[in-house]
Scaffold this active site. Sequence first.
Site, PDB file in Angstrom:
ATOM      1  N   ASN A   7       0.872  -1.176   0.000  1.00  0.00           N
ATOM      2  CA  ASN A   7       0.000   0.000   0.000  1.00  0.00           C
ATOM      3  C   ASN A   7       0.912   1.230   0.000  1.00  0.00           C
ATOM      4  OD1 ASN A   7      -1.857   1.990   0.461  1.00  0.00           O
ATOM      5  ND2 ASN A   7      -2.745   1.067   2.288  1.00  0.00           N
ATOM      6  N   ARG A  88      -2.410  -1.862  -3.509  1.00  0.00           N
ATOM      7  CA  ARG A  88      -3.670  -1.176  -3.248  1.00  0.00           C
ATOM      8  C   ARG A  88      -3.706   0.103  -4.100  1.00  0.00           C
ATOM      9  NH1 ARG A  88      -5.876   1.554   2.317  1.00  0.00           N
ATOM     10  NH2 ARG A  88      -7.906   2.052   1.458  1.00  0.00           N
ATOM     11  N   HIS A 177     -13.107   2.258   0.028  1.00  0.00           N
ATOM     12  CA  HIS A 177     -13.052   1.225   1.073  1.00  0.00           C
ATOM     13  C   HIS A 177     -13.626  -0.107   0.557  1.00  0.00           C
ATOM     14  CE1 HIS A 177     -13.503   4.592   4.331  1.00  0.00           C
ATOM     15  NE2 HIS A 177     -12.219   4.369   4.094  1.00  0.00           N
ATOM     16  N   ASN A 206     -10.965   6.821  10.415  1.00  0.00           N
ATOM     17  CA  ASN A 206     -10.764   8.238  10.171  1.00  0.00           C
ATOM     18  C   ASN A 206     -11.542   8.650   8.923  1.00  0.00           C
ATOM     19  OD1 ASN A 206      -9.725  10.643  10.874  1.00  0.00           O
ATOM     20  ND2 ASN A 206      -7.823  10.357   9.747  1.00  0.00           N
ATOM     21  N   ARG A 236     -13.169  15.225   7.441  1.00  0.00           N
ATOM     22  CA  ARG A 236     -13.904  15.493   6.193  1.00  0.00           C
ATOM     23  C   ARG A 236     -15.373  15.764   6.496  1.00  0.00           C
ATOM     24  NH1 ARG A 236     -12.080   9.997   3.501  1.00  0.00           N
ATOM     25  NH2 ARG A 236      -9.882  10.183   4.003  1.00  0.00           N
ATOM     26  N   ILE A 327     -12.725   3.059  14.439  1.00  0.00           N
ATOM     27  CA  ILE A 327     -13.804   3.423  15.365  1.00  0.00           C
ATOM     28  C   ILE A 327     -14.813   2.270  15.482  1.00  0.00           C
ATOM     29  CG2 ILE A 327     -15.674   5.087  15.799  1.00  0.00           C
ATOM     30  CD1 ILE A 327     -13.947   7.161  14.233  1.00  0.00           C
ATOM     31  N   GLY A 328     -15.174   1.682  14.353  1.00  0.00           N
ATOM     32  CA  GLY A 328     -16.140   0.583  14.340  1.00  0.00           C
ATOM     33  C   GLY A 328     -15.688  -0.593  15.191  1.00  0.00           C
ATOM     34  N   GLU A 329     -14.386  -0.861  15.184  1.00  0.00           N
ATOM     35  CA  GLU A 329     -13.872  -2.002  15.944  1.00  0.00           C
ATOM     36  C   GLU A 329     -13.615  -1.652  17.404  1.00  0.00           C
ATOM     37  OE1 GLU A 329     -10.369  -3.551  13.895  1.00  0.00           O
ATOM     38  OE2 GLU A 329     -11.422  -3.352  11.993  1.00  0.00           O
ATOM     39  N   GLU A 379      -7.745  -5.542   4.914  1.00  0.00           N
ATOM     40  CA  GLU A 379      -7.648  -5.234   3.483  1.00  0.00           C
ATOM     41  C   GLU A 379      -6.419  -5.897   2.851  1.00  0.00           C
ATOM     42  OE1 GLU A 379      -8.337  -1.263   5.010  1.00  0.00           O
ATOM     43  OE2 GLU A 379      -9.212  -0.757   3.070  1.00  0.00           O
TER      44      GLU A 379
HETATM   45  P1  AMP Z   1      -8.612   3.925  10.906  1.00  0.00           P
HETATM   46  O1  AMP Z   1      -8.713   5.057   9.929  1.00  0.00           O
HETATM   47  O2  AMP Z   1      -9.457   2.757  10.556  1.00  0.00           O
HETATM   48  O3  AMP Z   1      -7.195   3.547  11.228  1.00  0.00           O
HETATM   49  O4  AMP Z   1      -9.240   4.474  12.276  1.00  0.00           O
HETATM   50  C1  AMP Z   1      -8.607   5.490  12.968  1.00  0.00           C
HETATM   51  C2  AMP Z   1      -9.524   6.009  14.023  1.00  0.00           C
HETATM   52  O5  AMP Z   1      -9.960   4.963  14.895  1.00  0.00           O
HETATM   53  C3  AMP Z   1      -8.793   6.967  14.928  1.00  0.00           C
HETATM   54  O6  AMP Z   1      -8.827   8.252  14.415  1.00  0.00           O
HETATM   55  C4  AMP Z   1      -9.593   6.871  16.194  1.00  0.00           C
HETATM   56  O7  AMP Z   1     -10.559   7.886  16.135  1.00  0.00           O
HETATM   57  C5  AMP Z   1     -10.293   5.538  16.138  1.00  0.00           C
HETATM   58  N1  AMP Z   1      -9.907   4.655  17.242  1.00  0.00           N
HETATM   59  C6  AMP Z   1      -8.856   3.821  17.318  1.00  0.00           C
HETATM   60  N2  AMP Z   1      -8.821   3.212  18.510  1.00  0.00           N
HETATM   61  C7  AMP Z   1      -9.883   3.670  19.212  1.00  0.00           C
HETATM   62  C8  AMP Z   1     -10.406   3.422  20.517  1.00  0.00           C
HETATM   63  N3  AMP Z   1      -9.804   2.577  21.350  1.00  0.00           N
HETATM   64  N4  AMP Z   1     -11.530   4.079  20.887  1.00  0.00           N
HETATM   65  C9  AMP Z   1     -12.125   4.938  20.078  1.00  0.00           C
HETATM   66  N5  AMP Z   1     -11.695   5.212  18.818  1.00  0.00           N
HETATM   67  C10 AMP Z   1     -10.584   4.589  18.405  1.00  0.00           C
END
Ligand code: AMP
Length: 406
Positions: A7, A88, A177, A206, A236, A327-329, A379
């Site tokens: 990537n 990617r 995505h 994010n 965004r 955030i979802g996880e 991914e």
């Molecule tokens: P990603 O773009 O998938 O890497 O997600 C990044 C975002 O996940 C970060 O900006 C955080 O806002 C969120 N995130 C990661 N860990 C946590 C956590 N333990 N609790 C809440 N949000 C989280």
Amino acid sequence: MIVLSVNAGSSSLKFQAFDMPEETVLISGVFERIGMKESFYTIKLNGEKIKKEVELKNHERAMELVMEELIDNKIVESLDEIKAIGHRIAQGGPYFDKTEEMTDENIKKVKELSVLAPLHNPAAVKGIKAAMEVVPNALQTGAFDTAFHQTIEEENYMYPVPYEWCEKYKVRKYGFHGTSHKYVSSRMNEILGRYNTKLITCHIGNGASVSAIKEGICVNTSMGLTPNSGLMMGSRCGDMDATVITYMMQQLDCTAEEMDTILNKQSGLLGISGISSDSRDIEDGIKIGNQRCNLAQKMFTNRIIDHIAKYYVELGGCDAIVFTAGIGENSIHTRREILDGLAVLGVKIDEEANDCRGIERLITTEDSSIPCYIIPTNEELMIARDTYALYQQKENKKELEANEII
Ligand code: AMP
């Protein structure tokens, strides 16, 4: 067989080496600040993380170091063992609806699509060229963030603007995505044990997007021409009245480029909270009674609930909702707010099950009208799977041709 997932960003390059078809990760790494001062890379191997500060003149140098690491750590004895490398690529436009071999002709198309992804596609081309230079005999493939969404019907991907905008300037919804939505939806089907399903997948990181998937085929998604549409995101804005843009360009006397930066980098959670684009900081702000963090969070979750409700209607029901990405996880709070917002549909959160981070799990009660799951995305693995499948196809074809000649 060793397959690499790569990537490449404008100044970064991430990689993972998989042993396929077992899908074991042998080594992974991230190269940062390529072409800049104080460049370095980090390697993850056997649960250990090693940081190395080195000059990274360009992507080719980073790729050479990937290969050195593979050899030094005895992942391979010779580079000939690396049979395929999957890259990617953000924007595949109308040209790519699946992972494809990166022939000269296809690389030309990826370059042509740079107008629609000026930060991402040129970086991917750099990564592909660097890999071709360093491992010339490996199959190079491109996995597109947009490919999974190419099944969306015209009435869902067109914008209500002059028709020629699509014909002449390729203006339409492409979605992003896709590799993640494809991965978690196929895993969801595996868990459900059937494929005639209606799923809503929420990739909330994010960057954030929601997709509606029927029988494994994407029927709608929230991102559009660019990744700045649909949901509100870290920095965004997502969807809003289009006239806000022209009105504020006049008020601020700013250029299109400056406006683009504001809408992509200074809006979303960051713009409303005035504090951060990171949901952890927003949650901390809420805990100490910061009203703007509270507002940002409400706006953020409302938009996700809106999209789930819209896709529920569009799909004519839903067999499962999936949460994935940062955030979802990980955000217990955000998932709770979303599921509470869906209570009107009969969704019932299992508070105890939801109290977890980063693991695959059902987070609703048995009597919930729709089961909701956390499924960590992968991914890189999806890219490796597609690349391995393409490699196998090519090898089978070669064998058939050879047999015919005999
Ligand atoms: P990603 O773009 O998938 O890497 O997600 C990044 C975002 O996940 C970060 O900006 C955080 O806002 C969120 N995130 C990661 N860990 C946590 C956590 N333990 N609790 C809440 N949000 C989280």
